[in-house]
Design a protein around this motif. Structure first.
Motif, PDB file in Angstrom:
ATOM      1  N   ALA A   1      12.277   3.568  -2.172  1.00  0.00           N
ATOM      2  CA  ALA A   1      10.884   3.633  -1.737  1.00  0.00           C
ATOM      3  C   ALA A   1      10.438   2.307  -1.127  1.00  0.00           C
ATOM      4  O   ALA A   1       9.724   2.272  -0.115  1.00  0.00           O
ATOM      5  CB  ALA A   1       9.979   4.007  -2.909  1.00  0.00           C
ATOM      6  N   ALA A   2      10.845   1.190  -1.745  1.00  0.00           N
ATOM      7  CA  ALA A   2      10.483  -0.120  -1.210  1.00  0.00           C
ATOM      8  C   ALA A   2      11.108  -0.340   0.163  1.00  0.00           C
ATOM      9  O   ALA A   2      10.470  -0.861   1.086  1.00  0.00           O
ATOM     10  CB  ALA A   2      10.913  -1.224  -2.176  1.00  0.00           C
ATOM     11  N   SER A   3      12.356   0.053   0.303  1.00  0.00           N
ATOM     12  CA  SER A   3      13.029  -0.091   1.596  1.00  0.00           C
ATOM     13  C   SER A   3      12.346   0.738   2.672  1.00  0.00           C
ATOM     14  O   SER A   3      12.109   0.270   3.788  1.00  0.00           O
ATOM     15  CB  SER A   3      14.497   0.320   1.463  1.00  0.00           C
TER      16      SER A   3
ATOM     17  N   ARG B   1       0.824  -1.214   0.000  1.00  0.00           N
ATOM     18  CA  ARG B   1       0.000   0.000   0.000  1.00  0.00           C
ATOM     19  C   ARG B   1       0.855   1.260   0.000  1.00  0.00           C
ATOM     20  O   ARG B   1       0.614   2.208  -0.761  1.00  0.00           O
ATOM     21  CB  ARG B   1      -0.919  -0.022   1.219  1.00  0.00           C
ATOM     22  N   ARG B   2       1.875   1.304   0.840  1.00  0.00           N
ATOM     23  CA  ARG B   2       2.747   2.491   0.897  1.00  0.00           C
ATOM     24  C   ARG B   2       3.476   2.707  -0.425  1.00  0.00           C
ATOM     25  O   ARG B   2       3.641   3.850  -0.870  1.00  0.00           O
ATOM     26  CB  ARG B   2       3.746   2.347   2.046  1.00  0.00           C
ATOM     27  N   LEU B   3       3.919   1.617  -1.045  1.00  0.00           N
ATOM     28  CA  LEU B   3       4.607   1.766  -2.324  1.00  0.00           C
ATOM     29  C   LEU B   3       3.645   2.226  -3.414  1.00  0.00           C
ATOM     30  O   LEU B   3       4.008   3.024  -4.289  1.00  0.00           O
ATOM     31  CB  LEU B   3       5.267   0.448  -2.727  1.00  0.00           C
ATOM     32  N   ALA B   4       2.403   1.753  -3.361  1.00  0.00           N
ATOM     33  CA  ALA B   4       1.409   2.148  -4.357  1.00  0.00           C
ATOM     34  C   ALA B   4       1.092   3.635  -4.289  1.00  0.00           C
ATOM     35  O   ALA B   4       0.601   4.218  -5.261  1.00  0.00           O
ATOM     36  CB  ALA B   4       0.128   1.334  -4.172  1.00  0.00           C
ATOM     37  N   GLU B   5       1.352   4.265  -3.152  1.00  0.00           N
ATOM     38  CA  GLU B   5       1.080   5.689  -2.988  1.00  0.00           C
ATOM     39  C   GLU B   5       2.140   6.566  -3.659  1.00  0.00           C
ATOM     40  O   GLU B   5       1.981   7.784  -3.724  1.00  0.00           O
ATOM     41  CB  GLU B   5       1.000   6.033  -1.496  1.00  0.00           C
ATOM     42  N   GLN B   6       3.205   5.954  -4.158  1.00  0.00           N
ATOM     43  CA  GLN B   6       4.267   6.726  -4.796  1.00  0.00           C
ATOM     44  C   GLN B   6       3.830   7.227  -6.177  1.00  0.00           C
ATOM     45  O   GLN B   6       2.929   6.681  -6.801  1.00  0.00           O
ATOM     46  CB  GLN B   6       5.521   5.861  -4.942  1.00  0.00           C
TER      47      GLN B   6
END
Length: 802
Positions: A440-442, A421-426
């Motif tokens: 970003a993944a890290s 979810r957090r990565l999808a917000e990029q």
């Protein structure tokens, strides 16, 4: 070996602070083979299919202005609340009948919910039919406003046996129909048509919209995702409210927990009705008014949340049954697309199969170090030791059971879900650059681990609340509408000063909410902390958490956003809070995935006075806090300053007026005004709305700023509004105490006072400032605003426009 594979190895071989796990635990894990990962060339992913922008940003034609007028007249906060109450009641009724919310029971829950809504559908339809028949042939144009109101009141229905929410919804439809009749009657005079010829088709349209609205209420009550707007109504909403949406309605970089909320339902209803009025008045409509089809938002008939619940359960089972160090990349790769289907921001990753494969390999490698019979034990035991017994894992039938062997799989599945979810917000450019994607993944993985792992297993720089020492645990993770709760419940001291400094939904403060409930300060309270997931709703979250002491229709008023500022003030742990986009702070009905909240449970008698039980929505509405707002209408050169005093403040002021206790009314109004000024100064998206529609000004949390002003210009405008409004309020309050006291005696909760400034000088230059014109300097605007506008002040009972 690719750069990404090298980065993965560096992630674990080097003991850097980017590794979210505590050093001792990480070193204890054996090495694993790197999963295959593909190198991604920038720009080689398929483009989003939703690239087309929505409509014009501002209404330009006469037809558009009429549309804006109709929409503004129809918008009604009480209607939004009625839809919310009906949705909550239907959801509660279904929950009482069915012991679980698993996808397998969806068909039965749908039939049961439809049966519960059937009487509401019948009563609303009967009223609208009788209203149309009674008004057919009437000379509406010749009636004065008071005469028309009396005629409409005589047609009020005598509803049969319905639930409290059903009665409130039908009453809201009655109010809506009366607004339609009055607006059509007035519009007919301006367009040179007979009101009767316009009214019949519009009332037919209103009736045709009832069933689709109730279908959406049903869908929301059982955890499905109906579409928010028809295409035409979506365009209208874009014109009128000027939301910061992309073509699919995304709010900034966050995904709403539900792609549709009750305010969206109410807005789409009003937008479609406004289109009907405008179409009839301008000749834009033809043909029969058939019931519109409301397509699902995503997934098979809106079942994205059901699919997600199933996929989450599969992932948990897969992690639970895995062997030591087993590669879980295939399991993550199967889960990620299902999650993206339930997230609005997930559209950023649609078609980016290489990104998803990379992420699956990345997460599969990292979580594999915590799975298997020998490796999951330390994690499970650590979660239980941090307070798992206080939260207790729950079976899907709601029974409480201790399942230590479930703790680690659920935590790891939550880490996977939050990372995706957090990565999808990029933004898109992150996915097109290998280095940015790796970073970003890290970061996303580190934040997810810090959220769902015990603090002693997280590296010190990433720990969110070391002094509290808890972790977020998924509640009913296999359910359609899961949420996460912090497994520590700290006690905090709530003073008046702290409460007044804590922001809450709608631009108000926790202090204002507590005072509206009759709070006495100080008091101690247990702080229940939550984090939302896809599908989370406040009513269900509060109801299923049996340990928070919150019950009744007023329970949602006790939930407040846990921002970094609030977490710092209450717990001295700002990292436990989450910064949230303003769109998700305007209303409790519209929240974001990953947003955090807290609920205060008093631990002494004094605090309990602040949390009275409320069995009905009507009782809950009496807890609405005092507030103020400003609408600057550039087109009409008019400014409206509104004040709503809560029921508690209203009665205090009314008692003071009757007893002759000095300027109590002026004190209450200026207190609300100063509180608004402080919130506006600290949050640019405060209660100042600058619009250009040729419509009635009104306080509506759904109405967003249409024009942004440079800070220096906004400061000049606020000073001039102060100089116009406060002296006028002082004069009015001295002579109108009795009028306020009469309004305070009305059955509706609270009182609304509006100050309307007409013929405001300098509005043309202010509009140019919003467009960035060089000549519109703060000094020039201050000089242009030196004139004196006309002033009119009204007082009405309740919160709605009368």
């Amino acid at each position: 070996m690719t750069m990404i594979q090298e980065a993965l190895d560096r992630e674990w071989n080097a003991q850097s602070e980017q590794n979210p796990f505590a050093e001792a635990m990480a070193e204890a894990m054996p090495e694993a083979e790197s999963p295959p990962a593909e190198r991604m060339a920038p720009g080689d992913e398929s483009a989003s299919p939703f690239a087309e922008a929505i409509g014009e940003a501002m209404p330009q034609s006469e037809s558009d202005r009429l549309l804006a007028q109709a929409f503004a007249e129809l918008r009604d906060e009480a209607f939004d609340e009625a839809v919310a109450f009906l949705t909550e009641e239907t959801e509660q009724t279904v929950a009482d009948r069915f012991t679980d919310e698993s996808p397998s029971s969806a068909a039965e829950r749908e039939r049961y919910a439809d049966a519960q809504l059937s009487p509401v559908r019948f009563e609303a339809g009967q009223y609208l039919e009788s209203l149309e028949q009674a008004l057919a042939g009437q000379d509406l144009e010749s009636m004065g406003e008071e005469q028309l109101s009396e005629a409409l009141d005589r047609l009020d229905p005598q509803t049969g046996e319905m639930t409290p929410a059903g009665e409130e919804f039908v009453s809201a439809i009655v109010r809506k129909a009366k607004k339609v009749v009055k607006f059509v009657a007035n519009t007919a005079k301006t367009v040179g048509k007979v009101a009767g010829t316009l009214l019949g088709p519009v009332l037919q349209r209103l009736k045709a919209l009832i069933n689709p609205l109730l279908k959406r209420v049903l869908s929301m009550a059982i955890g499905r995702l109906p579409a928010a707007l028809q295409p035409a109504a979506r365009t209208l909403a874009a014109k009128i409210t000027s939301e910061a949406f992309d073509s699919e309605g995304t709010y900034e970089a966050s995904s709403p927990t539900n792609l549709v909320d009750v305010e969206s339902l109410a807005e789409s209803f009003d937008a479609a009705l406004a289109e009907a009025i405008t179409g009839e008045a301008t000749g834009g409509y033809s043909g029969e008014y058939e019931e519109p089809e409301y397509e699902s938002e995503s997934g098979e008939d809106g079942r994205a949340l059901e699919h997600l619940a199933q996929a989450r359960g599969v992932l948990i089972d897969r992690i639970r049954s895995a062997d030591d160090n087993e590669d879980l990349a295939p399991a993550v790769e199967q889960f990620a697309p299902v999650l993206l289907g339930a997230l609005r921001v997930g559209i950023n990753l649609v078609g980016r199969s290489k990104v998803v494969r990379f992420l699956a390999g990345y997460l599969g490698k990292l979580i594999s170090r915590w799975v298997g019979p020998q490796l999951s034990g330390p994690l499970s035991n650590a979660i239980v030791d941090t307070g798992m017994r206080l939260v207790a894992l729950e079976a899907e039938d709601g029974t409480r059971e201790s399942r230590a062997d479930e703790a680690a799989p659920v935590a790891l599945a939550s880490v996977v879900e939050d990372t995706v979810r957090r990565l999808a917000e990029q933004e898109d450019y992150v996915f097109e650059n290998e280095d940015l994607l790796q970073l970003a993944a890290s970061d996303a993985f580190g934040e997810a681990v810090a959220t769902h792992f015990p603090q002693n297993l997280v590296r010190p720089p990433l720990r969110q609340a070391p002094s509290v020492g808890g972790t977020f645990v998924a509640r009913r993770p296999r359910s359609v509408r899961t949420y996460r709760k912090y497994n520590r419940t700290p006690e905090v001291e709530i003073t008046a000063q702290i409460a007044d400094a804590l922001p809450t939904f709608g631009g108000s403060t926790v202090g204002a909410v507590l005072r509206a409930a009759g709070a006495t300060f100080p008091f101690r309270a247990r702080m229940h902390i939550y984090q939302s997931a896809a599908g989370t709703t406040f009513p269900r979250m509060i109801r299923t958490d049996r340990g928070n002491g919150a019950r009744g229709a007023a329970a949602s008023w006790r939930v407040h956003p846990l921002t970094p500022e609030a977490a710092g003030l209450l717990l001295r742990e700002p990292k436990l809070g989450v910064a949230t986009a303003p769109a998700f702070l305007r209303s409790r009905h519209r929240i974001a995935v990953g947003q955090r909240f807290y609920l205060l449970e008093p631990v002494n008698a004094a605090g309990a006075l602040a949390m009275p039980p409320a069995a009905t929505r009507a009782a809950a509405s009496r807890l609405a806090p005092s507030r103020a707002w400003i609408v600057v209408n550039l087109r009409r050169a008019r400014i409206t300053v509104g004040f709503y005093l809560s029921e508690a403040d209203t009665q205090t002021v009314a008692d003071g007026i009757r007893q002759g206790r000095g300027p109590v009314l002026l004190q209450a109004l200026t207190r609300a005004y100063r509180a608004m000024q402080q919130r506006t100064a600290s949050a640019p998206a405060g209660h100042v709305r600058i619009v250009q529609e040729d419509s009635e000004d009104h306080e509506d949390e759904a109405a967003k700023a249409r024009v942004s002003m440079p800070p220096a210009v906004a400061a000049v405008l606020r000073r001039r509004i102060d100089a116009w409004v406060l002296p006028a309020l002082a004069t009015w309050a001295r002579a109108n105490g009795e009028a306020f006291a009469r309004a305070a005696g009305h059955p509706d909760a609270g009182v609304t006072v509006r100050v309307r400034l007409g013929a405001v000088p300098g509005m043309d230059l202010l509009a140019q400032a919003g467009q960035g014109a060089a000549r519109a300097t703060p000094a020039a605007i201050e000089n242009a605003l030196r004139g004196t506008p006309t002033v009119a002040i009204t007082v009405t009972p309740g919160r709605g426009r009368k």
